[in-house]
Design a protein around this motif. Structure first.
Motif: not given
Length: 553
Positions: A235, A361, A364
Motif C-alpha cells: 500500500q 491507500h 487501507k
C-alpha cells in the motif's frame, strides 16, 4: 542322530521366535512412525492458508515495479509529453526505488516468518577423545588371548582408559499450528573402548502448550503480522506512486505555465519595442514630448527584466523536474507544449467521499496497522497466562559391536509429562498487555482521524475546483475586455493622439496581466483535478490515464 535332530528343531524354533519378535518390533515402529507422520500432516495442513496474495504477481508486472517497457517510446527527453514524464518518473525516481526496496525487504521478512512452520533440521558430526586418569579402576574384563586362542578373564586392575567417540545426528523439528512442536532426533555413535561398539536410535518428542502459547491465532501471530506488514508495504508503494504521479503533473503544468507566461512576456516586449519606435518617430515629428519617449523606454526595460526573471524561473523548474523524473543531471529535459483546455466537471460530494473511504491507500494502510495492533493485543493477553505444557517422548535404541546389527533398535522407552510454571513478581508481561491496549486505542483514533481528514480533503478539492471554474469564466471575459481595450488605446494613440503613451502602456500591462492570470487559472484547474483524483483514491492506472489523456499500452 535323534539328539542332533532335536537340536536342529530347537534351533529352528528359536529362529522362528526371533523372526516373529523382529516382525512385531517392526510393526510397532511402523505404527509409531505412521502416527507421527499423520500428526505432522495434520499440524501443517493449515499452512497453505498463509500463501501470499494472488495479486502479487500482477503488482510485480505493473507500473509499481517500473518495468522498462514504460519508457520504450521515450527517445527525445527534451520534448516529453505528460504521459511520458509520468512513466519516466515511475521507472527512475529514487524515492519510488526506495519504496520498492522496502517492499522487497518485507517479502524477505515474510519468507523468514513462514520458515518458522517449515520442517527444519541440523546435521551434526562430533568426534571426541575421552581420557581417564590411572586412578580409575577398570575391574576384571574379558580379553582375547592369542596364545591360548580363547577369551580369558583378567584380574581387577587400574589403567588409563582412552576412548574415541564419533557421533552423527540429524535432529529435525516441526512447529505445528496448535502452538506445539514435534521433534525427531536419529543418531549413530561409534566407540572404540576395548573394541568397536556401535549405538543407534531415534528420539521422538512432542511438546504442546495448553495455556501460554496455545492455539492457531497465537502460534501464527508473527506470521500474520508479517503478512500485514507486507500488505502495508504494498500500500505504501502504491500510495507513493500515486503521489508521484500528481507531483509530476504539478511540475509539468508548472513548467507549462512558465513557458506560457514567457510567451506572453515576449509578446509584451515586442509591443513595448513597437511603442518605443512609434514614440521616437512622433517625437521627431514634434507630435509628442520627450517624456513619452522616456516612458516607452521604461516600459521596454521593465518587459526585458520580467523576461529575464521568467527565464531563470523556467531553468529552475526544469532542474527540479530532472530530480523528480530521476534522470541523470547531465540529461537535458523539456516538455512538449500542449494547449490547456477547460471543460467543467460535474462533481457529487457524497459519491466522492464514499469512493474515497473505500479506496484511499492511506486508509487501507491504517486499517492494516489497526489489525496488527489487535494481533499484538491477542498475543499480549496470552503471554499473561501461566505456562502449562504437555510433553511426550518415545525413544527406541540399540547397541552392538556389529554395525549391520545395530539397526535392529529393539529397545525402547516412553515418557509422558506435564510442565507448569508461573512467574512471580514480574510485571513485564502485564506492562506489554497495557501497552498493547493503548496501541489499539491509538490505532483506532488514528483511523477515525484519517477518515475525517479524507472528508476534509475531498471538500477542499471540490471547493478549489468550483472556485477555479467560476474564476475561469470571469478571467476569460477579462481577457476579451483587455484585448479590446488595448486595440482601442493603440488606435487612439497612433491615429489621433487622444491618449498619452502612459495610457497605452497601462492598457498593454492590463492585457498581459489578464492573459497570464487566465493561463494560470487554466493550469491550476488541471492540477486541482489531479489533486481530487488523489484525494478520492483513484487507482494508479486510471489516475495516469485520466491525467495524461491517453490509455496505457
Amino acid at each position: 542322530m535323534c539328539a542332533a535332530a532335536g537340536r536342529r528343531k530347537n534351533l529352528d524354533l528359536q529362529g522362528d521366535r526371533k523372526v516373529k519378535r523382529q516382525i512385531r518390533s517392526m510393526r510397532g515402529k511402523l505404527t509409531c512412525l505412521g502416527f507421527v507422520l499423520g500428526w505432522i500432516a495434520f499440524a501443517v495442513s493449515g499452512h497453505s492458508a498463509e500463501e501470499e496474495p494472488a495479486g502479487k504477481a500482477q503488482l510485480q508486472e505493473s507500473l509499481l515495479w517500473g518495468d522498462r517497457w514504460l519508457v520504450r517510446d521515450v527517445t527525445d527527453y527534451q520534448r516529453l509529453s505528460l504521459g511520458q514524464c509520468i512513466r519516466v518518473a515511475l521507472v527512475n525516481n529514487l524515492d519510488i526505488r526506495s519504496q520498492r526496496d522496502a517492499l522487497r525487504s518485507a517479502e524477505q521478512d515474510l519468507r523468514s516468518a513462514r520458515n518458522f512452520f517449515d520442517l527444519k533440521g541440523t546435521f551434526s558430526a562430533e568426534h571426541r577423545q575421552d581420557v581417564y586418569t590411572p586412578s580409575v579402576e577398570t575391574g576384571s574384563v574379558v580379553v582375547y588371548d592369542p596364545v591360548l586362542q580363547q577369551y580369558v578373564t583378567t584380574a581387577a586392575r587400574t589403567a588409563v582408559i582412552d576412548d574415541d567417540v564419533t557421533t552423527l545426528s540429524l535432529p529435525v523439528t516441526q512447529h505445528i499450528k496448535t502452538g506445539g512442536s514435534i521433534t525427531a532426533s536419529p543418531y549413530l555413535q561409534e566407540s572404540d573402548y576395548q573394541r568397536n561398539q556401535w549405538a543407534s536410535g531415534i528420539n521422538l518428542g512432542i511438546r504442546q502448550p495448553l495455556l501460554d502459547g496455545f492455539g492457531y491465532d497465537v502460534s501464527t501471530a508473527d506470521l500474520r503480522r508479517t503478512r500485514l506488514g507486507l500488505r502495508r508495504s504494498e500500500q505504501s508503494l502504491d500510495g507513493a506512486a500515486r503521489v508521484l504521479v500528481v507531483q509530476v503533473v504539478q511540475d509539468y503544468y508548472g513548467i507549462l505555465r512558465t513557458q506560457k507566461i514567457l510567451e506572453e512576456q515576449q509578446e509584451a516586449l515586442q509591443r513595448a519595442q513597437s511603442l518605443l519606435r512609434a514614440a521616437q518617430i512622433r517625437k521627431e515629428e514634434g507630435e509628442v514630448a520627450e517624456l513619452d519617449v522616456l516612458r516607452a523606454e521604461l516600459q521596454v526595460a521593465q518587459s526585458e527584466n520580467a523576461l529575464i526573471a521568467t527565464r531563470n524561473t523556467l531553468r529552475s523548474r526544469l532542474t527540479g523536474f530532472q530530480l523528480r523524473l530521476g534522470v541523470s543531471p547531465q540529461q537535458a529535459v523539456g516538455i512538449q507544449a500542449k494547449e490547456v483546455e477547460f471543460e467543467p466537471t460535474e462533481l457529487h460530494f457524497d459519491q466522492l467521499v464514499d469512493f474515497a473511504l473505500r479506496h484511499r491507500h492511506d486508509l487501507k494502510n491504517q486499517e492494516l496497522s489497526l489489525e496488527q495492533s489487535r494481533i499484538s493485543l491477542l498475543t499480549a493477553k496470552n503471554r499473561n497466562l501461566p505456562n502449562l505444557d504437555l510433553t511426550a517422548s518415545y525413544r527406541f535404541y540399540d547397541s552392538h559391536d556389529d554395525l549391520d546389527k545395530v539397526w535392529d533398535v529393539d529397545q525402547g522407552s516412553v515418557s509422558l509429562g506435564v510442565i507448569f510454571s508461573m512467574p512471580l513478581g514480574d510485571v513485564s508481561d502485564d506492562v506489554l498487555l497495557q501497552k498493547a491496549r493503548i496501541g489499539v486505542d491509538q490505532a483506532e483514533s488514528a483511523l477515525e482521524s484519517l477518515r475525517r481528514e479524507v472528508i476534509s480533503d475531498i471538500d477542499n478539492a471540490v471547493r478549489q475546483i468550483e472556485t477555479l471554474e467560476n474564476q475561469i469564466e470571469v478571467l476569460q471575459k477579462n481577457v476579451e475586455i483587455a484585448q479590446e481595450g488595448f486595440r482601442l488605446s493603440q488606435l487612439s494613440y497612433e491615429v489621433g493622439g487622444l491618449i498619452s503613451s502612459f495610457d497605452l502602456a497601462k492598457a498593454q500591462e492590463d492585457l498581459t496581466s489578464a492573459r497570464t492570470t487566465y493561463i494560470a487559472a487554466l493550469i491550476d484547474y488541471q492540477i486541482a483535478l489531479a489533486q481530487l483524483d488523489l484525494a478520492r483514491g483513484l487507482d494508479l492506472v486510471s489516475l495516469i490515464e485520466a491525467r495524461a489523456g491517453t490509455p496505457l499500452q
